[in-house]
Design a protein around this motif. Structure first.
Motif, PDB file in Angstrom:
ATOM      1  N   ARG A   1      38.245   3.896 -46.133  1.00 20.70           N
ATOM      2  CA  ARG A   1      38.022   4.620 -44.899  1.00 20.70           C
ATOM      3  C   ARG A   1      36.750   4.138 -44.210  1.00 20.70           C
ATOM      4  O   ARG A   1      36.695   3.973 -43.000  1.00 20.70           O
ATOM      5  CB  ARG A   1      37.898   6.113 -45.230  1.00 20.70           C
TER       6      ARG A   1
ATOM      7  N   VAL B   1      29.254  15.984 -49.715  1.00 20.59           N
ATOM      8  CA  VAL B   1      30.223  16.640 -48.833  1.00 20.59           C
ATOM      9  C   VAL B   1      31.505  15.817 -48.862  1.00 20.59           C
ATOM     10  O   VAL B   1      31.459  14.608 -48.646  1.00 20.59           O
ATOM     11  CB  VAL B   1      29.679  16.739 -47.393  1.00 20.59           C
ATOM     12  N   THR B   2      32.623  16.452 -49.169  1.00 21.20           N
ATOM     13  CA  THR B   2      33.881  15.720 -49.307  1.00 21.20           C
ATOM     14  C   THR B   2      34.561  15.555 -47.950  1.00 21.20           C
ATOM     15  O   THR B   2      34.172  16.179 -46.957  1.00 21.20           O
ATOM     16  CB  THR B   2      34.835  16.432 -50.277  1.00 21.20           C
TER      17      THR B   2
ATOM     18  N   ARG C   1      31.963  26.487 -50.107  1.00 21.79           N
ATOM     19  CA  ARG C   1      31.242  25.334 -50.654  1.00 21.79           C
ATOM     20  C   ARG C   1      30.308  24.721 -49.618  1.00 21.79           C
ATOM     21  O   ARG C   1      29.182  24.331 -49.942  1.00 21.79           O
ATOM     22  CB  ARG C   1      32.236  24.273 -51.126  1.00 21.79           C
TER      23      ARG C   1
ATOM     24  N   GLU D   1      33.276   7.288 -51.164  1.00 20.33           N
ATOM     25  CA  GLU D   1      32.898   8.551 -50.539  1.00 20.33           C
ATOM     26  C   GLU D   1      32.789   9.652 -51.595  1.00 20.33           C
ATOM     27  O   GLU D   1      33.181   9.458 -52.740  1.00 20.33           O
ATOM     28  CB  GLU D   1      33.911   8.938 -49.458  1.00 20.33           C
ATOM     29  N   THR D   2      32.261  10.775 -51.179  1.00 21.56           N
ATOM     30  CA  THR D   2      32.143  11.905 -52.082  1.00 21.56           C
ATOM     31  C   THR D   2      33.512  12.549 -52.239  1.00 21.56           C
ATOM     32  O   THR D   2      34.169  12.879 -51.259  1.00 21.56           O
ATOM     33  CB  THR D   2      31.155  12.927 -51.508  1.00 21.56           C
ATOM     34  N   VAL D   3      33.943  12.680 -53.473  1.00 24.10           N
ATOM     35  CA  VAL D   3      35.277  13.212 -53.732  1.00 24.10           C
ATOM     36  C   VAL D   3      35.155  14.351 -54.739  1.00 24.10           C
ATOM     37  O   VAL D   3      34.440  14.231 -55.725  1.00 24.10           O
ATOM     38  CB  VAL D   3      36.192  12.106 -54.309  1.00 24.10           C
ATOM     39  N   ALA D   4      35.829  15.468 -54.455  1.00 22.76           N
ATOM     40  CA  ALA D   4      35.879  16.573 -55.413  1.00 22.76           C
ATOM     41  C   ALA D   4      37.189  16.456 -56.171  1.00 22.76           C
ATOM     42  O   ALA D   4      38.262  16.601 -55.586  1.00 22.76           O
ATOM     43  CB  ALA D   4      35.778  17.909 -54.698  1.00 22.76           C
TER      44      ALA D   4
ATOM     45  N   SER E   1      38.456  18.414 -58.258  1.00 23.51           N
ATOM     46  CA  SER E   1      39.195  19.682 -58.276  1.00 23.51           C
ATOM     47  C   SER E   1      40.099  19.769 -57.046  1.00 23.51           C
ATOM     48  O   SER E   1      41.246  20.215 -57.130  1.00 23.51           O
ATOM     49  CB  SER E   1      38.211  20.849 -58.306  1.00 23.51           C
ATOM     50  N   GLU E   2      39.589  19.294 -55.897  1.00 26.36           N
ATOM     51  CA  GLU E   2      40.391  19.291 -54.668  1.00 26.36           C
ATOM     52  C   GLU E   2      41.598  18.381 -54.824  1.00 26.36           C
ATOM     53  O   GLU E   2      42.717  18.732 -54.441  1.00 26.36           O
ATOM     54  CB  GLU E   2      39.546  18.756 -53.504  1.00 26.36           C
TER      55      GLU E   2
ATOM     56  N   GLU F   1      33.563  21.889 -59.810  1.00 27.75           N
ATOM     57  CA  GLU F   1      34.132  21.216 -58.658  1.00 27.75           C
ATOM     58  C   GLU F   1      34.512  19.771 -58.981  1.00 27.75           C
ATOM     59  O   GLU F   1      35.449  19.223 -58.409  1.00 27.75           O
ATOM     60  CB  GLU F   1      33.090  21.251 -57.519  1.00 27.75           C
TER      61      GLU F   1
ATOM     62  N   LEU G   1      32.564  16.781 -58.735  1.00 23.63           N
ATOM     63  CA  LEU G   1      32.214  15.826 -57.676  1.00 23.63           C
ATOM     64  C   LEU G   1      31.948  14.450 -58.258  1.00 23.63           C
ATOM     65  O   LEU G   1      31.276  14.306 -59.271  1.00 23.63           O
ATOM     66  CB  LEU G   1      30.958  16.302 -56.936  1.00 23.63           C
TER      67      LEU G   1
ATOM     68  N   ARG H   1      31.855   9.920 -56.931  1.00 26.97           N
ATOM     69  CA  ARG H   1      31.904   8.982 -55.819  1.00 26.97           C
ATOM     70  C   ARG H   1      33.060   8.035 -56.070  1.00 26.97           C
ATOM     71  O   ARG H   1      33.209   7.518 -57.167  1.00 26.97           O
ATOM     72  CB  ARG H   1      30.619   8.149 -55.748  1.00 26.97           C
TER      73      ARG H   1
ATOM     74  N   ASP I   1      36.991   6.074 -54.326  1.00 24.93           N
ATOM     75  CA  ASP I   1      38.010   5.892 -53.308  1.00 24.93           C
ATOM     76  C   ASP I   1      39.013   7.031 -53.472  1.00 24.93           C
ATOM     77  O   ASP I   1      39.729   7.104 -54.471  1.00 24.93           O
ATOM     78  CB  ASP I   1      38.672   4.529 -53.520  1.00 24.93           C
TER      79      ASP I   1
ATOM     80  N   TRP J   1      28.977  12.839 -59.678  1.00 21.85           N
ATOM     81  CA  TRP J   1      28.280  12.488 -58.430  1.00 21.85           C
ATOM     82  C   TRP J   1      26.784  12.608 -58.639  1.00 21.85           C
ATOM     83  O   TRP J   1      26.298  13.551 -59.268  1.00 21.85           O
ATOM     84  CB  TRP J   1      28.719  13.457 -57.335  1.00 21.85           C
TER      85      TRP J   1
END
Lengths: 218, 457
Positions: free
Chosen positions: A87, A150-151, A196, B302-305, B307-308, B332, B334, B336, B338, B451
């Protein structure tokens, strides 16, 4: 919206054109970077759908050039290049979103809808308040000088809320923009994400408007 | 370490020890021989001086006796001297020409002023002669040949054994030092990543010629294989690119047709085509990810959770499969990375567990290591996917992560790419993927680094 679709594959061009026409967008097509420039010169374009592989130069290069020239239309990149769909690589070139081929038609329509709604100015926008800095182009958030995690979804929510400058954004709109759907699971996730964001950045960053949605600001 | 490698290295060490032993023994024997020759010469000279001295004393005695008026006969003087010398082993005799006038019968005639050895081996006599007036005076001694031979033999044998022993002991210690460059080269070869083997990673250059030759040959081989790997990666990327464009058209057109509704008799075949096109696209994606090199210094993560991601993957499952999945999120998660790849990793892991466990439930657990204050070192996110399927036999736990490897090729559908994809993505993010022991079914454990702030120390 007036959409310019740039792709060197006639079949894909035709498919995207018919897909977007169903949402009442006015679609112009171009099969090369040169043709794309001609179309852009001819008429006002609200949104660009761009394939990265073009016969006369890369899509990234075209993207970069357009931004240098001050073209602010949102750009959705289509890529068949690699599964490692970075991205950031697209964003660095000035694009707003990416979709890897092959894509679901519904997904393409949702992304175009979301981009059309989004304020184009946010792409290079840096929000600063007290000790909070939100850099939307680099997607970096810092609190008291320290980076906060921050996601992608949280960024989408922030973008939408800040873009409205404190006006209320309905739950439905948020769900549609962030998840492309508004089912029960997504609705529950929205509350979690808002909590969050408040925890990571600032308690009073987002205001809950009972029975309506959320708004930016205390 | 495989047993063949251990065996081979032992053999090389043994050869070094054996050659050191042989050369030690040889050196010992040579040293003993030269020492024996030198000692023999020196001892011989000392004995000659003694004999010459005894003859001199006899001459002096005769001289003394002759000064007196009644000088004893020569025979008595010699007998007297022999009597005095009896303990020293030296015997005297006097000759007039070849005729023995007095003294021991075994004393031989020798040239005047010379020392000579007479007699057969084992019965040797060393004798030194001098003239006095008209006589020849000879002092002789039996040389202890037999005893000396034993001493010489023992000394040589001792040196040989000592040399061999010293050679062995010293080389046992020194072999490790001598083979150290080889050991280090082996270690650096082991560290090489098979899919990104950079000749520069072979470690610092060695000062040993032989090691450098091996290293050069290896670098050459690596470089050539690297070219092949890059070619095949480029081919895979090109092939995927070529496949994706027609797939886009197939999938898109079917989607549009389905949106239009159409005759209900055509709906089922269209759905099947749509599903197959999606599966084909997934397969192309997997092949492409596996064909792309692991890039540790990947910028733009990027920052990725997690859990999400788990939540999304599960919510996108068809209802009947979703009902079988239980999710337990502790934190969560968190990291880093892709997001698309991590989502693919989780989707494949859950899909795999569902596929191999019939109608049994699947449990997905996320444990955020950063929440555990008691273990600050373990700053990792652990995701476990447990199923109640047939499980993975211990001896296959590594092989299942190889592309196209399938435990039961006929029993279940698939291409054997899911697990290798999971392993590849986990490694690319600095994490791990492995099957751990469990009483029943399988337990896939994925770890990812937690993270952290980029500028954190």
């Amino acid at each position: 919206m007036r959409v310019l679709v740039i792709d060197d594959h006639a079949e894909v061009l035709d498919l995207v054109k018919r897909t977007l026409a169903r949402d009442d967008h006015v679609v112009t097509v171009a099969a090369s970077a040169t043709a794309a420039r001609e179309r852009l010169a001819e008429c006002e374009i609200d949104l660009i759908v761009l394939d990265l592989g073009l016969p006369d130069g890369s899509g990234q290069e075209l993207c970069r050039e357009l931004r240098r020239e001050g073209n602010a239309a949102p750009i959705l990149v289509l890529t068949a290049r690699s599964a490692v769909s970075s991205r950031v690589e697209c964003l660095d070139a000035g694009a707003d979103d990416y979709l890897s081929k092959p894509f679901a038609v519904a997904e393409l329509r949702a992304r175009v809808r979301a981009l059309g709604r989004r304020s184009a100015t946010l792409r290079t926008f840096v929000y600063e308040q007290d000790d909070l800095v939100l850099d939307f182009s680099a997607r970096r958030a810092t609190v008291r000088g320290e980076e906060a995690p921050v996601t992608a979804r949280e960024w989408s929510i922030l973008e939408l809320l800040i873009g409205r400058k404190g006006r209320v954004v309905s739950r439905r709109e948020l769900l549609d923009a962030v998840w492309g759907q508004a089912d029960e699971a997504a609705s529950a996730s929205l509350d979690v994400l808002i909590a969050r964001i408040r925890r990571k950045l600032a308690r009073d960053l987002i205001r809950t408007v009972r029975n309506e949605g959320y708004a930016f600001g205390p | 370490m495989s047993p063949t490698v251990a065996q081979r290295r032992m053999r090389l060490a043994t050869r070094v020890v054996m050659s050191a032993t042989a050369s030690g023994a040889l050196a010992g024997a040579l040293a003993a021989a030269s020492a024996v020759i030198a000692i023999d010469y020196m001892v011989g000279r000392h004995a000659d001086r003694r004999l010459a001295g005894a003859a001199e004393i006899l001459a002096g005695e005769i001289d003394e006796e002759s000064d007196e008026d009644d000088w004893e006969p020569l025979g008595e003087i010699v007998a007297d001297e022999n009597g005095e010398l009896v303990t020293s082993g030296v015997r005297l005799a006097a000759f007039s020409g070849d005729h023995r006038i007095a003294g021991d019968p075994w004393v031989p005639v020798v040239a005047a002023g010379q020392c000579e050895t007479h007699g057969a081996l084992g019965n040797r006599v060393r004798a030194c002669g001098r003239t006095y007036r008209d006589w020849l005076l000879v002092a002789a001694a039996r040389s202890d040949e037999a005893a000396l031979r034993w001493i010489y033999a023992l000394a040589t044998l001792g040196s040989l054994l000592g040399g061999a022993l010293f050679g062995t002991l010293a080389s046992l210690r020194l072999t490790r030092w001598a083979l150290d460059p080889l050991t280090r080269l082996t270690a650096s070869i082991r560290r090489l990543q098979p899919d990104a083997a950079d000749p520069e990673q072979l470690g610092p250059r060695s000062s040993c010629d032989e090691i450098e030759l091996i290293r050069d040959a290896l670098s050459d081989l690596l470089r050539r294989s690297q070219v092949l790997v890059e070619q095949s990666q480029r081919f895979a990327a090109d092939a995927a690119h070529e496949l994706r464009t027609p797939l886009t058209t197939i999938r898109g057109e079917i989607d549009l047709l389905l949106e239009d509704g159409g005759a209900s008799s055509q709906r089922d075949p269209m759905l099947r085509v749509a599903q197959r096109a999606k599966q084909l696209a997934d397969l192309v994606d997997r092949l492409l990810v596996l064909a792309s090199p692991i890039d540790r210094q990947k910028q733009g993560y990027e920052t990725v959770a997690m859990s999400e991601i788990i939540g999304e993957v599960v919510s996108e499952l068809p209802a009947e499969r979703r009902a079988r999945v239980a999710v337990e999120l502790h934190g969560e998660g968190l990291t880093r990375g892709d997001a698309a790849l991590l989502r693919s990793m989780i989707a494949n892991a859950i899909d795999n567990a569902l596929k191999f466990s019939a109608a049994e439930p699947v449990v997905v657990t996320l444990t955020d290591g950063t929440l555990d204050a008691t273990a600050p070192a373990a700053r990792a996110i652990t995701i476990e996917i447990r199923d109640r399927g047939p499980g993975v036999a211990a001896e296959q736990r590594e092989r299942v992560f190889e592309p196209f490897f399938r435990v039961h090729p006929d029993a279940t559908p698939g291409h054997g790419l899911g697990l290798s994809l999971i392993g590849h993505i986990a490694r690319a993010h600095g994490g791990t993927a492995e099957f751990v022991d469990v009483d029943r079914g399988a337990r896939l454990r994925l770890t990812l680094p937690a993270w952290s702030r980029p500028n954190a120390t």
